[in-house]
Design a protein around this motif. Structure first.
Motif, PDB file in Angstrom:
ATOM      1  N   ARG A  87       0.862  -1.188   0.000  1.00  0.00           N
ATOM      2  CA  ARG A  87       0.000   0.000   0.000  1.00  0.00           C
ATOM      3  C   ARG A  87       0.896   1.235   0.000  1.00  0.00           C
ATOM      4  O   ARG A  87       1.787   1.360   0.860  1.00  0.00           O
ATOM      5  CB  ARG A  87      -0.885  -0.016   1.242  1.00  0.00           C
ATOM      6  CG  ARG A  87      -2.002   1.004   1.246  1.00  0.00           C
ATOM      7  CD  ARG A  87      -2.745   0.933   2.578  1.00  0.00           C
ATOM      8  NE  ARG A  87      -4.101   1.439   2.481  1.00  0.00           N
ATOM      9  CZ  ARG A  87      -4.886   1.639   3.529  1.00  0.00           C
ATOM     10  NH1 ARG A  87      -4.439   1.384   4.753  1.00  0.00           N
ATOM     11  NH2 ARG A  87      -6.110   2.093   3.370  1.00  0.00           N
ATOM     12  N   SER A 136      -1.057   2.557  -9.699  1.00  0.00           N
ATOM     13  CA  SER A 136      -2.373   1.936  -9.586  1.00  0.00           C
ATOM     14  C   SER A 136      -2.491   0.696 -10.462  1.00  0.00           C
ATOM     15  O   SER A 136      -3.204  -0.258 -10.111  1.00  0.00           O
ATOM     16  CB  SER A 136      -3.464   2.946  -9.952  1.00  0.00           C
ATOM     17  OG  SER A 136      -4.750   2.409  -9.745  1.00  0.00           O
ATOM     18  N   SER A 175      -2.789  -1.204  -3.315  1.00  0.00           N
ATOM     19  CA  SER A 175      -3.699  -0.064  -3.240  1.00  0.00           C
ATOM     20  C   SER A 175      -2.917   1.212  -2.988  1.00  0.00           C
ATOM     21  O   SER A 175      -1.749   1.192  -2.585  1.00  0.00           O
ATOM     22  CB  SER A 175      -4.728  -0.266  -2.126  1.00  0.00           C
ATOM     23  OG  SER A 175      -4.085  -0.368  -0.860  1.00  0.00           O
ATOM     24  N   GLU A 195      -9.119   4.167  -6.278  1.00  0.00           N
ATOM     25  CA  GLU A 195      -8.277   4.156  -5.083  1.00  0.00           C
ATOM     26  C   GLU A 195      -8.945   4.963  -3.971  1.00  0.00           C
ATOM     27  O   GLU A 195     -10.072   5.435  -4.120  1.00  0.00           O
ATOM     28  CB  GLU A 195      -6.889   4.714  -5.411  1.00  0.00           C
ATOM     29  CG  GLU A 195      -6.168   3.996  -6.542  1.00  0.00           C
ATOM     30  CD  GLU A 195      -5.702   2.584  -6.185  1.00  0.00           C
ATOM     31  OE1 GLU A 195      -5.857   2.182  -5.012  1.00  0.00           O
ATOM     32  OE2 GLU A 195      -5.181   1.884  -7.071  1.00  0.00           O
TER      33      GLU A 195
END
Length: 340
Positions: free
Chosen positions: A2, A20, A27, A47
């Motif tokens: 992340r 992305s 994420s 997102e």
């Protein structure tokens, strides 16, 4: 993994799109000084948007990408380092040496990663030039000529915040000069012209600049830049050796016209800006950052590299202002730093 993206302007949007769709990125959390802009981009990419920087760190991320205004870079780098987070940051670390050195000290103390966004290192043309130099194809390198020309000036209200032509535009040429040649700059002599639109004079900047640089093996280099090159966006580097000469940035979109009867025709679709010209390089540097995070490669451009490019820009600015040659030894340096 992340990743938090702080800043969703032009570059931030490009980097967020790249991350992305990357298979190794699970994420993103996006934030911006304009929350609506971050929310809109997050919606488009599928997102998450955060209302502010605090949430980026509070909600938990594995790394941070910083694409804010330059004035915020050093503080955010330090905050990420204290949080134990790896960072990708657009150049420069700061607009002055004290701010740069402080941020580097925090990264060094924390033992974290700082990768800087000098995208030309990931451009195929510059990589080819580096190989030509390092392989010996050019023989003894004696002359390097670099230029960076914007088609149109940036917004007038941004110029006073940019750090000036040498720190903002030519710093890319200074970085890639070191990267391609493998040599260090020892002396500079620089000048500039504030002719043209009044916005440069009003910002205390110059619209056109030129620097003569001496490398530590005696190679001579020139680096020139202008903010107003109506023919198009023109970024090139010519490297001349005793055995051969190569040019970076010379293709069918280079905005130059020959006056020779048998010369090549003008470009039908000249480059208009850096995002178009270096699109592939911007994507490659973010993919490299993900690979660094995964432990798949060493950091390709750490904070120590950014410091050296800024030292050259600082020397040029002093030279321009004081009308004298400047030795790089005059500019504070903590030496080459490297981070794991």
């Amino acid at each position: 993994m992340r990743i938090g993206v702080i800043g969703t302007g032009r570059i931030g949007t490009i980097h967020a799109r790249t991350l992305s769709r990357h298979r190794d990125v699970g994420s993103l959390i996006l934030t911006d000084a304009d929350p609506a802009r971050a929310q809109e981009l997050a919606h488009r990419l599928g997102e998450t948007a955060a209302p502010g920087v605090d949430e980026i760190f509070r909600w938990g991320v594995d790394a941070v990408v910083i694409t804010t205004a330059t004035s915020a870079h050093a503080e955010l780098i330090g905050r990420a380092a204290r949080s134990g987070l790896p960072v990708f940051c657009e150049k420069p670390i700061a607009l002055d040496l004290p701010g740069t050195l402080q941020a580097l000290a925090e990264v060094e103390a924390a033992g974290t990663i700082l990768q800087m966004g000098f995208q030309r290192r990931f451009d195929a043309g510059y990589a080819g030039a580096r190989e030509a130099v390092r392989s010996g194809r050019l023989g003894r390198l004696h002359t390097v000529r670099a230029l960076s020309c914007d088609q149109a000036p940036p917004p007038a209200d941004w110029l006073p915040l940019s750090g000036g032509l040498f720190r903002d535009a030519l710093i890319h040429d200074f970085d890639v000069l070191r990267w391609v040649t493998g040599r260090e700059v020892t002396d500079v002599y620089a000048t500039g012209s504030d002719g043209g639109p009044a916005l440069f004079r009003e910002a205390g900047d110059v619209g056109t600049g030129a620097a003569l640089l001496t490398l530590d093996d005696g190679t001579l280099a020139t680096a020139t830049a202008t903010r107003l090159n109506g023919a198009g966006y023109d970024v090139r580097m010519e490297l001349a050796g005793e055995a051969d000469t190569v040019v970076v940035g010379l293709d069918d979109r280079t905005p130059v016209a020959s006056t020779e009867p048998t010369g090549p025709p003008p470009a039908d679709k000249p480059w208009t800006g850096f995002l178009e010209r270096f699109g592939a390089a911007y994507e490659a540097e973010l993919c490299a950052f993900v690979e660094v995070l995964r432990g798949g490669r060493p950091n390709p451009c750490d904070g120590g590299e950014a410091l050296q490019a800024l030292r050259i820009a600082e020397a040029c600015e002093i030279s321009r202002r004081e009308h004298r040659p400047v030795r790089l030894a005059e500019i504070p340096d903590r030496g080459r730093l490297s981070y794991d």
